[in-house]
Design a protein around this motif. Structure first.
Motif, PDB file in Angstrom:
ATOM      1  N   GLU A   1       0.833  -1.209   0.000  1.00 61.22           N
ATOM      2  CA  GLU A   1       0.000   0.000   0.000  1.00 61.22           C
ATOM      3  C   GLU A   1       0.865   1.256   0.000  1.00 61.22           C
ATOM      4  O   GLU A   1       0.555   2.231  -0.675  1.00 61.22           O
ATOM      5  CB  GLU A   1      -0.924   0.015   1.219  1.00 61.22           C
ATOM      6  N   LEU A   2       1.951   1.232   0.767  1.00 55.89           N
ATOM      7  CA  LEU A   2       2.828   2.394   0.875  1.00 55.89           C
ATOM      8  C   LEU A   2       3.752   2.540  -0.336  1.00 55.89           C
ATOM      9  O   LEU A   2       4.106   3.656  -0.713  1.00 55.89           O
ATOM     10  CB  LEU A   2       3.646   2.317   2.169  1.00 55.89           C
ATOM     11  N   ASP A   3       4.177   1.405  -0.916  1.00 63.24           N
ATOM     12  CA  ASP A   3       5.045   1.444  -2.096  1.00 63.24           C
ATOM     13  C   ASP A   3       4.769   0.205  -2.948  1.00 63.24           C
ATOM     14  O   ASP A   3       5.376  -0.851  -2.737  1.00 63.24           O
ATOM     15  CB  ASP A   3       6.514   1.489  -1.689  1.00 63.24           C
ATOM     16  N   PRO A   4       3.868   0.325  -3.914  1.00 67.98           N
ATOM     17  CA  PRO A   4       3.491  -0.829  -4.741  1.00 67.98           C
ATOM     18  C   PRO A   4       4.657  -1.426  -5.531  1.00 67.98           C
ATOM     19  O   PRO A   4       4.592  -2.577  -5.944  1.00 67.98           O
ATOM     20  CB  PRO A   4       2.442  -0.269  -5.706  1.00 67.98           C
ATOM     21  N   LYS A   5       5.733  -0.677  -5.739  1.00 69.08           N
ATOM     22  CA  LYS A   5       6.867  -1.165  -6.526  1.00 69.08           C
ATOM     23  C   LYS A   5       8.000  -1.724  -5.670  1.00 69.08           C
ATOM     24  O   LYS A   5       9.045  -2.098  -6.180  1.00 69.08           O
ATOM     25  CB  LYS A   5       7.406  -0.042  -7.414  1.00 69.08           C
ATOM     26  N   ALA A   6       7.802  -1.794  -4.372  1.00 67.88           N
ATOM     27  CA  ALA A   6       8.852  -2.287  -3.480  1.00 67.88           C
ATOM     28  C   ALA A   6       9.173  -3.753  -3.790  1.00 67.88           C
ATOM     29  O   ALA A   6       8.295  -4.550  -4.104  1.00 67.88           O
ATOM     30  CB  ALA A   6       8.408  -2.157  -2.023  1.00 67.88           C
ATOM     31  N   PHE A   7      10.469  -4.074  -3.697  1.00 67.52           N
ATOM     32  CA  PHE A   7      10.933  -5.452  -3.830  1.00 67.52           C
ATOM     33  C   PHE A   7      10.955  -6.034  -2.425  1.00 67.52           C
ATOM     34  O   PHE A   7      11.599  -5.488  -1.528  1.00 67.52           O
ATOM     35  CB  PHE A   7      12.329  -5.467  -4.465  1.00 67.52           C
ATOM     36  N   ILE A   8      10.227  -7.142  -2.220  1.00 67.11           N
ATOM     37  CA  ILE A   8      10.072  -7.727  -0.886  1.00 67.11           C
ATOM     38  C   ILE A   8      10.491  -9.189  -0.938  1.00 67.11           C
ATOM     39  O   ILE A   8      10.079  -9.929  -1.826  1.00 67.11           O
ATOM     40  CB  ILE A   8       8.594  -7.659  -0.432  1.00 67.11           C
ATOM     41  N   PHE A   9      11.317  -9.598   0.025  1.00 66.54           N
ATOM     42  CA  PHE A   9      11.604 -11.021   0.190  1.00 66.54           C
ATOM     43  C   PHE A   9      11.772 -11.311   1.668  1.00 66.54           C
ATOM     44  O   PHE A   9      12.095 -10.432   2.458  1.00 66.54           O
ATOM     45  CB  PHE A   9      12.809 -11.488  -0.641  1.00 66.54           C
ATOM     46  N   ALA A  10      11.506 -12.545   2.034  1.00 60.23           N
ATOM     47  CA  ALA A  10      11.518 -12.903   3.453  1.00 60.23           C
ATOM     48  C   ALA A  10      12.331 -14.167   3.682  1.00 60.23           C
ATOM     49  O   ALA A  10      12.480 -15.008   2.793  1.00 60.23           O
ATOM     50  CB  ALA A  10      10.097 -13.104   3.949  1.00 60.23           C
ATOM     51  N   SER A  11      12.849 -14.264   4.883  1.00 65.31           N
ATOM     52  CA  SER A  11      13.546 -15.472   5.311  1.00 65.31           C
ATOM     53  C   SER A  11      13.160 -15.720   6.765  1.00 65.31           C
ATOM     54  O   SER A  11      12.568 -14.867   7.415  1.00 65.31           O
ATOM     55  CB  SER A  11      15.064 -15.308   5.166  1.00 65.31           C
ATOM     56  N   GLU A  12      13.515 -16.886   7.254  1.00 66.05           N
ATOM     57  CA  GLU A  12      13.158 -17.239   8.615  1.00 66.05           C
ATOM     58  C   GLU A  12      14.405 -17.283   9.488  1.00 66.05           C
ATOM     59  O   GLU A  12      15.276 -18.135   9.283  1.00 66.05           O
ATOM     60  CB  GLU A  12      12.464 -18.604   8.621  1.00 66.05           C
ATOM     61  N   PRO A  13      14.507 -16.361  10.449  1.00 62.73           N
ATOM     62  CA  PRO A  13      15.694 -16.376  11.322  1.00 62.73           C
ATOM     63  C   PRO A  13      15.648 -17.552  12.289  1.00 62.73           C
ATOM     64  O   PRO A  13      14.590 -17.904  12.792  1.00 62.73           O
ATOM     65  CB  PRO A  13      15.595 -15.044  12.075  1.00 62.73           C
ATOM     66  N   LYS A  14      16.802 -18.144  12.497  1.00 65.51           N
ATOM     67  CA  LYS A  14      16.903 -19.279  13.426  1.00 65.51           C
ATOM     68  C   LYS A  14      17.057 -18.794  14.873  1.00 65.51           C
ATOM     69  O   LYS A  14      16.481 -19.347  15.778  1.00 65.51           O
ATOM     70  CB  LYS A  14      18.102 -20.147  13.018  1.00 65.51           C
ATOM     71  N   THR A  15      17.839 -17.728  15.054  1.00 62.16           N
ATOM     72  CA  THR A  15      18.124 -17.213  16.388  1.00 62.16           C
ATOM     73  C   THR A  15      17.906 -15.706  16.403  1.00 62.16           C
ATOM     74  O   THR A  15      18.270 -15.021  15.455  1.00 62.16           O
ATOM     75  CB  THR A  15      19.590 -17.509  16.774  1.00 62.16           C
ATOM     76  N   ILE A  16      17.315 -15.210  17.478  1.00 63.47           N
ATOM     77  CA  ILE A  16      17.100 -13.771  17.642  1.00 63.47           C
ATOM     78  C   ILE A  16      17.620 -13.384  19.021  1.00 63.47           C
ATOM     79  O   ILE A  16      17.300 -14.039  20.014  1.00 63.47           O
ATOM     80  CB  ILE A  16      15.607 -13.409  17.538  1.00 63.47           C
ATOM     81  N   HIS A  17      18.401 -12.313  19.064  1.00 60.95           N
ATOM     82  CA  HIS A  17      18.918 -11.831  20.339  1.00 60.95           C
ATOM     83  C   HIS A  17      19.013 -10.314  20.283  1.00 60.95           C
ATOM     84  O   HIS A  17      19.532  -9.748  19.327  1.00 60.95           O
ATOM     85  CB  HIS A  17      20.304 -12.416  20.621  1.00 60.95           C
ATOM     86  N   GLY A  18      18.514  -9.652  21.308  1.00 59.47           N
ATOM     87  CA  GLY A  18      18.653  -8.203  21.418  1.00 59.47           C
ATOM     88  C   GLY A  18      17.735  -7.441  20.486  1.00 59.47           C
ATOM     89  O   GLY A  18      16.908  -7.988  19.787  1.00 59.47           O
ATOM     90  N   GLY A  19      17.894  -6.121  20.511  1.00 59.03           N
ATOM     91  CA  GLY A  19      17.154  -5.256  19.607  1.00 59.03           C
ATOM     92  C   GLY A  19      15.736  -4.956  20.045  1.00 59.03           C
ATOM     93  O   GLY A  19      15.337  -5.182  21.181  1.00 59.03           O
ATOM     94  N   PHE A  20      14.990  -4.445  19.106  1.00 61.67           N
ATOM     95  CA  PHE A  20      13.613  -3.994  19.289  1.00 61.67           C
ATOM     96  C   PHE A  20      12.728  -5.057  19.939  1.00 61.67           C
ATOM     97  O   PHE A  20      11.921  -4.767  20.795  1.00 61.67           O
ATOM     98  CB  PHE A  20      13.059  -3.597  17.909  1.00 61.67           C
TER      99      PHE A  20
END
Length: 173
Positions: A142-161
């Protein structure tokens, strides 16, 4: 008999699929408990087929039930949506508008300037629970119809938001 074998095999393969997902997501002990139920159901279904091996419809019911169980298990896994997705976005819009708008919606966004074949780009990484992944895609489109988007699945998450706000933030609503 055919309907019983078919139904038992759907249940068996559905449970097997869920057990595999639990194993991959690190829920070892839950997966172990589920595997005991899975094995019991499989032995029952296989026993029914082997006792009546001369009845071809039982074998067909077993095979069709197995295939159907894969579909049902996959659908259940989609609904459970365990884990997280790391969504990478590359946009031609170099302004801070897109990352800011995503942050306003509660997403943790890390962004930086990048270079592409045709010039400068804005690159972003957004970590989201899988259950919100499709909603994030819609928001980005909706915000940017031309955006290139790809996803992956992180195995480990530590710290941050995510360490402090994942359960209390605006996305949890």
């Amino acid at each position: 008999m055919v309907l019983i074998i078919f139904t038992i095999n759907i249940v068996y393969v559905t449970i097997a699929t869920i057990r595999m997902i639990l194993t991959l997501k690190g829920y070892r002990y839950i997966a172990a408990a589920v595997s005991m139920v899975e094995t019991t159901i499989n032995v029952i279904a296989l026993g029914l087929v082997l006792e009546n091996l001369n009845e071809i419809q039982n074998l067909i019911a077993y095979a069709v039930g197995f295939g159907s169980g894969v579909v049902v298990g996959s659908k259940i896994e989609e609904k459970l949506a365990l884990g997280y997705s790391m969504v990478n976005v590359i946009t031609v819009d170099e302004s801070a508008a897109l990352p800011g708008k995503l942050r306003d919606k509660g997403y943790g966004v890390t962004d930086w300037q990048a270079s592409g074949l045709d010039g400068s780009r804005k690159a972003m990484q957004i970590l989201t629970p899988r259950k919100y992944e499709l909603k994030l895609y819609q928001t980005i489109k909706e915000l940017d119809p031309k955006a290139f988007i790809f996803a992956s699945e992180p195995k480990t998450i530590h710290g941050g938001f995510w360490t402090k706000s994942i359960r209390k933030g605006p996305l949890a609503k």
